[in-house]
Each structure stands twice: as structure tokens, then as C-alpha cells.
Design a protein around this motif. Structure first.
Motif, PDB file in Angstrom:
ATOM      1  N   CYS A 292       0.815  -1.194  -0.012  1.00 31.00           N
ATOM      2  CA  CYS A 292      -0.003   0.048  -0.020  1.00 31.00           C
ATOM      3  C   CYS A 292       0.881   1.272   0.125  1.00 31.00           C
ATOM      4  O   CYS A 292       1.912   1.270   0.588  1.00 31.00           O
ATOM      5  N   LYS A 293       0.419   2.501  -0.614  1.00 31.54           N
ATOM      6  CA  LYS A 293       1.057   3.590  -0.728  1.00 31.54           C
ATOM      7  C   LYS A 293      -0.079   4.480  -0.191  1.00 31.54           C
ATOM      8  O   LYS A 293      -0.971   4.620  -1.238  1.00 31.54           O
ATOM      9  N   THR A 294      -0.025   5.272   0.728  1.00 28.68           N
ATOM     10  CA  THR A 294      -0.912   6.406   0.989  1.00 28.68           C
ATOM     11  C   THR A 294      -0.586   7.666   0.638  1.00 28.68           C
ATOM     12  O   THR A 294       0.706   7.824   0.059  1.00 28.68           O
ATOM     13  N   ASN A 295      -1.345   8.598   0.848  1.00 27.80           N
ATOM     14  CA  ASN A 295      -0.984   9.982   0.501  1.00 27.80           C
ATOM     15  C   ASN A 295      -0.974  10.417  -1.016  1.00 27.80           C
ATOM     16  O   ASN A 295       0.078  10.951  -1.363  1.00 27.80           O
ATOM     17  N   ILE A 296      -1.732   9.513  -1.736  1.00 30.76           N
ATOM     18  CA  ILE A 296      -1.689   9.530  -3.178  1.00 30.76           C
ATOM     19  C   ILE A 296      -2.629  10.661  -3.832  1.00 30.76           C
ATOM     20  O   ILE A 296      -3.758  11.025  -3.306  1.00 30.76           O
ATOM     21  N   THR A 297      -2.180  11.298  -4.865  1.00 35.72           N
ATOM     22  CA  THR A 297      -3.166  12.462  -5.215  1.00 35.72           C
ATOM     23  C   THR A 297      -3.650  11.949  -6.817  1.00 35.72           C
ATOM     24  O   THR A 297      -2.489  11.525  -7.578  1.00 35.72           O
ATOM     25  N   LEU A 298      -4.694  11.997  -7.055  1.00 36.60           N
ATOM     26  CA  LEU A 298      -5.268  11.391  -8.417  1.00 36.60           C
ATOM     27  C   LEU A 298      -5.447  12.635  -9.320  1.00 36.60           C
ATOM     28  O   LEU A 298      -6.353  13.682  -8.660  1.00 36.60           O
ATOM     29  N   VAL A 299      -5.146  12.606 -10.486  1.00 36.45           N
ATOM     30  CA  VAL A 299      -5.378  13.708 -11.313  1.00 36.45           C
ATOM     31  C   VAL A 299      -6.195  13.112 -12.694  1.00 36.45           C
ATOM     32  O   VAL A 299      -5.697  12.439 -13.135  1.00 36.45           O
ATOM     33  N   ASN A 300      -7.181  13.745 -12.789  1.00 34.81           N
ATOM     34  CA  ASN A 300      -8.020  13.284 -14.137  1.00 34.81           C
ATOM     35  C   ASN A 300      -8.029  14.288 -15.087  1.00 34.81           C
ATOM     36  O   ASN A 300      -8.398  15.682 -14.731  1.00 34.81           O
ATOM     37  N   ILE A 301      -7.742  14.116 -16.275  1.00 37.05           N
ATOM     38  CA  ILE A 301      -7.815  15.089 -17.244  1.00 37.05           C
ATOM     39  C   ILE A 301      -8.491  14.773 -18.458  1.00 37.05           C
ATOM     40  O   ILE A 301      -8.388  13.656 -19.058  1.00 37.05           O
ATOM     41  N   ALA A 302      -9.532  15.506 -18.937  1.00 36.44           N
ATOM     42  CA  ALA A 302     -10.215  15.177 -19.757  1.00 36.44           C
ATOM     43  C   ALA A 302     -10.476  16.278 -20.830  1.00 36.44           C
ATOM     44  O   ALA A 302     -10.470  17.445 -20.482  1.00 36.44           O
ATOM     45  N   SER A 303     -10.557  15.718 -22.126  1.00 37.82           N
ATOM     46  CA  SER A 303     -10.643  16.755 -23.329  1.00 37.82           C
ATOM     47  C   SER A 303     -11.208  15.979 -24.253  1.00 37.82           C
ATOM     48  O   SER A 303     -10.753  14.892 -24.876  1.00 37.82           O
ATOM     49  N   THR A 304     -12.274  16.538 -24.959  1.00 34.35           N
ATOM     50  CA  THR A 304     -12.833  15.968 -26.313  1.00 34.35           C
ATOM     51  C   THR A 304     -11.601  16.211 -27.399  1.00 34.35           C
ATOM     52  O   THR A 304     -11.560  15.498 -28.171  1.00 34.35           O
ATOM     53  N   ARG A 305     -10.832  17.157 -27.113  1.00 36.48           N
ATOM     54  CA  ARG A 305      -9.789  17.477 -28.182  1.00 36.48           C
ATOM     55  C   ARG A 305      -8.723  16.215 -28.424  1.00 36.48           C
ATOM     56  O   ARG A 305      -8.154  15.882 -29.367  1.00 36.48           O
ATOM     57  N   MET A 306      -9.064  15.204 -27.176  1.00 35.96           N
ATOM     58  CA  MET A 306      -8.128  14.186 -27.428  1.00 35.96           C
ATOM     59  C   MET A 306      -8.411  13.015 -28.391  1.00 35.96           C
ATOM     60  O   MET A 306      -7.978  12.196 -28.754  1.00 35.96           O
ATOM     61  N   LEU A 307      -9.881  13.214 -28.741  1.00 33.04           N
ATOM     62  CA  LEU A 307     -10.454  12.347 -29.580  1.00 33.04           C
ATOM     63  C   LEU A 307      -9.748  12.130 -30.689  1.00 33.04           C
ATOM     64  O   LEU A 307      -9.797  13.382 -31.471  1.00 33.04           O
ATOM     65  N   MET A 308      -9.284  10.931 -31.326  1.00 31.54           N
ATOM     66  CA  MET A 308      -8.737  10.895 -32.559  1.00 31.54           C
ATOM     67  C   MET A 308      -7.443  11.737 -32.697  1.00 31.54           C
ATOM     68  O   MET A 308      -7.001  11.721 -33.691  1.00 31.54           O
ATOM     69  N   ALA A 309      -6.965  12.435 -31.801  1.00 34.87           N
ATOM     70  CA  ALA A 309      -5.793  13.422 -32.136  1.00 34.87           C
ATOM     71  C   ALA A 309      -4.639  12.623 -31.585  1.00 34.87           C
ATOM     72  O   ALA A 309      -4.697  11.776 -30.755  1.00 34.87           O
ATOM     73  N   HIS A 310      -3.565  13.364 -32.096  1.00 35.59           N
ATOM     74  CA  HIS A 310      -2.243  12.655 -31.592  1.00 35.59           C
ATOM     75  C   HIS A 310      -1.601  13.778 -30.861  1.00 35.59           C
ATOM     76  O   HIS A 310      -2.002  14.947 -31.352  1.00 35.59           O
ATOM     77  N   GLY A 311      -0.514  13.399 -30.048  1.00 35.74           N
ATOM     78  CA  GLY A 311       0.414  14.294 -29.290  1.00 35.74           C
ATOM     79  C   GLY A 311      -0.241  14.841 -28.105  1.00 35.74           C
ATOM     80  O   GLY A 311       0.518  15.658 -27.416  1.00 35.74           O
ATOM     81  N   PHE A 312      -1.347  14.294 -27.999  1.00 39.40           N
ATOM     82  CA  PHE A 312      -2.100  14.990 -26.776  1.00 39.40           C
ATOM     83  C   PHE A 312      -1.413  14.625 -25.166  1.00 39.40           C
ATOM     84  O   PHE A 312      -1.060  15.467 -24.463  1.00 39.40           O
ATOM     85  N   LEU A 313      -0.972  13.232 -25.250  1.00 38.04           N
ATOM     86  CA  LEU A 313      -0.645  12.722 -23.926  1.00 38.04           C
ATOM     87  C   LEU A 313       1.063  13.461 -24.065  1.00 38.04           C
ATOM     88  O   LEU A 313       1.331  13.675 -22.791  1.00 38.04           O
ATOM     89  N   ARG A 314       1.725  13.347 -25.065  1.00 43.53           N
ATOM     90  CA  ARG A 314       2.962  14.072 -25.171  1.00 43.53           C
ATOM     91  C   ARG A 314       2.916  15.471 -24.512  1.00 43.53           C
ATOM     92  O   ARG A 314       3.654  15.758 -23.600  1.00 43.53           O
ATOM     93  N   ARG A 315       1.958  16.216 -24.858  1.00 45.81           N
ATOM     94  CA  ARG A 315       1.823  17.379 -24.278  1.00 45.81           C
ATOM     95  C   ARG A 315       1.610  17.719 -22.726  1.00 45.81           C
ATOM     96  O   ARG A 315       1.898  18.388 -22.006  1.00 45.81           O
ATOM     97  N   ILE A 316       0.682  16.610 -22.279  1.00 49.70           N
ATOM     98  CA  ILE A 316       0.328  16.515 -20.789  1.00 49.70           C
ATOM     99  C   ILE A 316       1.630  16.207 -19.857  1.00 49.70           C
ATOM    100  O   ILE A 316       2.073  16.563 -19.013  1.00 49.70           O
ATOM    101  N   PHE A 317       2.323  14.993 -20.539  1.00 45.22           N
ATOM    102  CA  PHE A 317       3.474  14.542 -19.874  1.00 45.22           C
ATOM    103  C   PHE A 317       4.591  15.286 -20.029  1.00 45.22           C
ATOM    104  O   PHE A 317       5.535  15.747 -19.065  1.00 45.22           O
TER     105      PHE A 317
END
Ligand code: ASP
Ligand code: MG
Length: 437
Positions: A292-317
Motif C-alpha cells: 500500500c501507498k498512502t497520500n496519493i493524489t489522483l489527477v483526472n484530465i479530460a478533453s474531447t480534443r483528445m478524441l482521434m488526435a495525436h500528440g495530446f499525451l505528449r503535451r500533458i506529460f
């Protein structure tokens, strides 16, 4: 044989170490010791104080440390061996106060005294030969987090004078130029593994204050069973996912040389502990342990621009990368990415940047629960059993690691205890007696 800080925290504890070495050394042995008790924390704290101009307070702390060490050393007639190091430490503390700055290199110089002191005291207590680890562990120059230079280290170790018992401090080393360095916090296990590998030891014993690895994190669930044998890969996975028994990089040098590592309890030496081996023995249970690991933060990222697009994950990371924030777990769908982080220092800035291209929500107080075991990969139905066992507990995210020997999920911290209890009941209802005690 490596003994941690709590195994050498008092004269009585060191007597136990002497007894264990007498009883359990199968032949000539190198004993690697940590600093006494919480010495490393205290040294780092007083170094910071000195550099911040709190000279008096730093010197008082140093006096406390001196009193504690003299008390223990006195028991073994070793006080004459620690006069000089404490005189040096006092000089360094005064120097730091004058300079008003603390470099990684000077932090290492101060922190190294913990193991330098404990090792001479323990050597005297055992009537053993003392070896200064700085003559054998050659590291790079990344102070406070130095990496061993294996070729040079192994070559030096081959020149270690033969003795029935040799005592060496863990955690510390020196650069090729001879400047004192440290391997990073908790590094004594690593030292033991490097020394064992360099000397082609038949076995590495890590003596600590628990009975070994358990089927569940004891901080969360107390009904766990001891795991008698576990593979290197599983142990590394467990350590990475929060098991506190072993420093993750510890296993590497030993793994490369195929040397088994045992985790043993110096307060209950009769318990057989956990043996870490190159290849897991066959096991009827799918899961070996729940970390187990506590004190974790969950980040949810949503965008319809992600649909069928490439390069989105690269921009986030790229954003996480620029803020040097490691991402631990990850799950994606067509239009959203969920990920976990455990360092939130730069989170507000990260969120601000990502909000320019997506909707971001952040949930704090989350926990990662990881089922670890090599059998997970070829046991069908593990996920089904997991979800059934969890019942009404809300699983925020799930991911099966690339190594395929771990299945990790995120739950709210408030559900953690219940989740681990339920999973433990499901996966350890029956125990393979070859593997679990
Ligand atoms: N004494 C060092 C520390 O506290 C190394 C160790 O204990 O393994 O980090
Ligand atoms: Mg320690």
C-alpha cells in the motif's frame, strides 16, 4: 550480514548482534551496520541548523548524540575510538555555522559520521576487524544520492583483508578522488548487497526488526502471514509499491550475481524470515503480498480534443516532466487520462498549464493498493475475484503493471483498511505451506 539502526540502537541490541553473528555466520563474514538508532536524521537536522545560523542549538544536539554514543561505546571499552570523530564533527558544525551554507557534499560529510561511529563501536564489541567503507565503495559524485561504480568497487573489495569477522559501515562511500559520499537514505541494505555481490557471498542476510515480508502491509492490516520465499522481481515490486522492509535498489547487485537475500528479525532470530531468490518457487496462491501507498493524489484530465488526435499525451506529460513530478499510475480512455502522483509541490502550476488544453480535477487523500505476485500473469480471474472481494468499495482507477506481476488500484484513503482486509481475505484464505508461514 547487515544490521539496521534499530538492531544497533543500544548496548543490549549490539550484544544481540554479537550473539547472532556468533551463531549464524556460516563462515567468514562481513557485518554491515547502519548508524545507531535515528542518528542519521539527527545529524542532518543539526547540520541544517548550523548552516541556518542556529549554532548553539546544533551544538546542543551534537552533545546529545555524543552522550548517547559514549554511553554505548563505554559498555564495550570503545570510547577512545570515537573521541576523534566527535571532535571533527564539532569542527564541521562550527564551520557550517560560519559559512552559513550546506552543500550536498557537506551534508554527506556530516551524515557519514553515523555509520563511521556505529561501525567502530560494533567492531570493538564483536572483537572484529574494522574496515572503512570509504576505502571500498567507490561512487560517482552525486552527493547525497551517489551511485556505486561497480568495477572499481568490486576490484577494491577483492583486496579486503581476510578476517573471520569484518565490520563495515553501510550507506557511505567515497568518490574516486576520495571525497566522502552517501548512497541515499536507507542505503545500508544497498551496501550489504554490493559487498555481498563483490565478495561473491553465498548469502546476504538483512537483519531488521520485523519477521520478514508479510502478505499485507502491517501498518494497514495486522493479520498478515509471513512470506517465506519470494522472487527478486516480486520483492522489488513490493518495495516500489510501498513495502518498507527493503530498499528497492538493494536487490540489484545481489540479483545480478544470483545471491539469495534473507530478511531476518534480530529480536527473534529463531524466525526463519523471508528468503529472496532469483526464481520464485512454485506457489499455489496467485498473490504473494499486498502493498500500500498512502497520500496519493489522483489527477483526472479530460478533453474531447483528445478524441482521434495525436500528440495530446505528449503535451500533458511534457508538463509533468518540466516540473520534475513523477507519474506513478496511469490509465487512459478515448477522452481522458487519469494518473497518480505522490509529489504535489508543483501541482498548482501543473494544473494551471494543463487547464489551457483540458479539464482537470484533482482528488487528494487517495491510496494505491498493489497485489504483487508472479502468478498473477497466468492465473485467470484475478481481477474478477478482486472486484468481488471489494464489493461496494469504489475503485477509482486500476492498472495491471507492465511487469504483469502486479495489479494496482486506487481507492480513497478512507476505504484503504477495508479494501486490504477484503483482498487479504480473498487471496490468502488458503495458504501454500511451501511459501507462507
Ligand atoms: N543510516 C542511513 C539512513 O538512516 C542508512 C541506513 O540506515 O540504511 O538513511
Ligand atoms: Mg536505517
Amino acid at each position: 550480514m547487515k544490521f539496521g539502526g534499530s538492531s544497533v540502537e543500544s548496548a543490549a541490541a549490539i550484544e544481540r548482534v554479537a550473539e547472532i553473528v556468533r551463531q549464524r555466520a556460516p563462515g567468514p563474514v562481513v557485518v554491515v551496520v547502519s548508524a545507531i538508532g535515528k542518528t542519521t536524521n539527527r545529524l542532518l537536522e543539526l547540520a541544517r541548523e548550523a548552516a541556518n545560523g542556529q549554532r548553539q542549538s546544533a551544538l546542543v544536539k551534537l552533545d546529545d548524540l555524543r552522550a548517547q554514543h559514549f554511553d554505548i561505546a563505554d559498555h564495550f571499552g570503545a570510547t577512545h575510538l570515537i573521541d576523534q570523530p566527535f571532535a571533527e564533527l564539532a569542527e564541521i558544525v562550527r564551520g557550517l555555522a560560519v559559512l552559513g551554507e550546506l552543500t550536498p557534499r557537506s551534508l554527506d560529510a556530516v551524515a557519514s559520521y553515523g555509520e563511521r561511529l556505529s561501525s567502530v563501536i560494533v567492531a570493538q564489541a564483536l572483537g572484529a576487524r574494522h574496515a572503512d567503507a570509504r576505502d571500498y565503495l567507490v561512487t560517482d559524485e552525486r552527493h547525497t544520492q551517489a551511485a556505486p561504480l561497480y568495477e572499481a568497487t568490486y576490484s577494491r573489495l577483492s583486496e579486503l583483508p581476510k578476517a573471520e569477522v569484518t565490520v563495515m559501515g553501510g550507506f557511505i562511500g567515497a568518490t574516486a578522488a576520495g571525497v566522502t559520499s552517501t548512497l541515499g537514505r536507507g542505503g545500508s541494505d544497498f551496501t550489504a548487497s554490493i559487498v555481498g555481490a563483490g565478495l561473491k557471498a553465498s548469502e546476504i542476510q538483512i537483519w531488521t526488526d520485523v519477521d520478514g515480508m508479510l502478505t499485507a502491509d502491517p501498518r494497514v492490516f495486522s493479520g498478515g502471514h509471513r512470506v517465506k520465499t519470494i522472487s527478486f522481481a516480486e520483492a522489488a515490486e513490493l518495495a516500489y509499491f510501498g513495502a518498507k522492509v527493503l530498499h528497492p535498489s538493494t536487490v540489484l547487485p545481489a540479483m545480478e550475481k544470483g545471491i539469495p537475500v534473507s530478511i531476518l528479525n534480530s529480536r527473534r532470530p529463531e524466525v526463519e524470515g523471508t528468503r529472496i531468490v532469483a526464481h520464485a518457487v512454485p506457489c499455489r496462491n496467485a498473490v504473494k503480498s499486498i502493498a500500500c501507498k498512502t497520500n496519493i493524489t489522483l489527477v483526472n484530465i479530460a478533453s474531447t480534443r483528445m478524441l482521434m488526435a495525436h500528440g495530446f499525451l505528449r503535451r500533458i506529460f511534457e508538463v509533468f516532466d518540466r516540473y520534475e513530478t513523477p507519474v506513478d499510475m496511469l490509465a487512459t480512455s478515448e477522452v481522458s487520462v487519469s494518473l497518480t502522483i505522490d509529489t504535489v509541490t508543483h501541482l498548482p502550476a501543473i494544473v494551471r498549464e494543463i487547464e489551457e488544453i483540458a479539464d482537470v480535477t484533482v482528488e487528494t487523500a487517495q491510496a494505491i493498493v498493489s497485489l504483487v505476485g508472479e502468478n498473477i500473469r497466468h492465473t485467470p480471474g484475478v481481477a474478477a475475484r478482486l472486484f468481488t472481494a471489494l464489493g461496494p468499495i469504489n475503485v477509482r482507477m486500476i492498472s495491471q503493471g507492465a511487469s504483469r506481476m502486479n495489479l494496482s488500484l486506487v481507492v480513497a484513503e478512507s476505504d484503504l483498511r477495508k479494501a486490504v482486509e477484503s483482498l487479504h481475505a480473498e487471496f490468502f484464505r488458503e495458504l501454500d505451506p511451501e511459501v507462507f508461514a
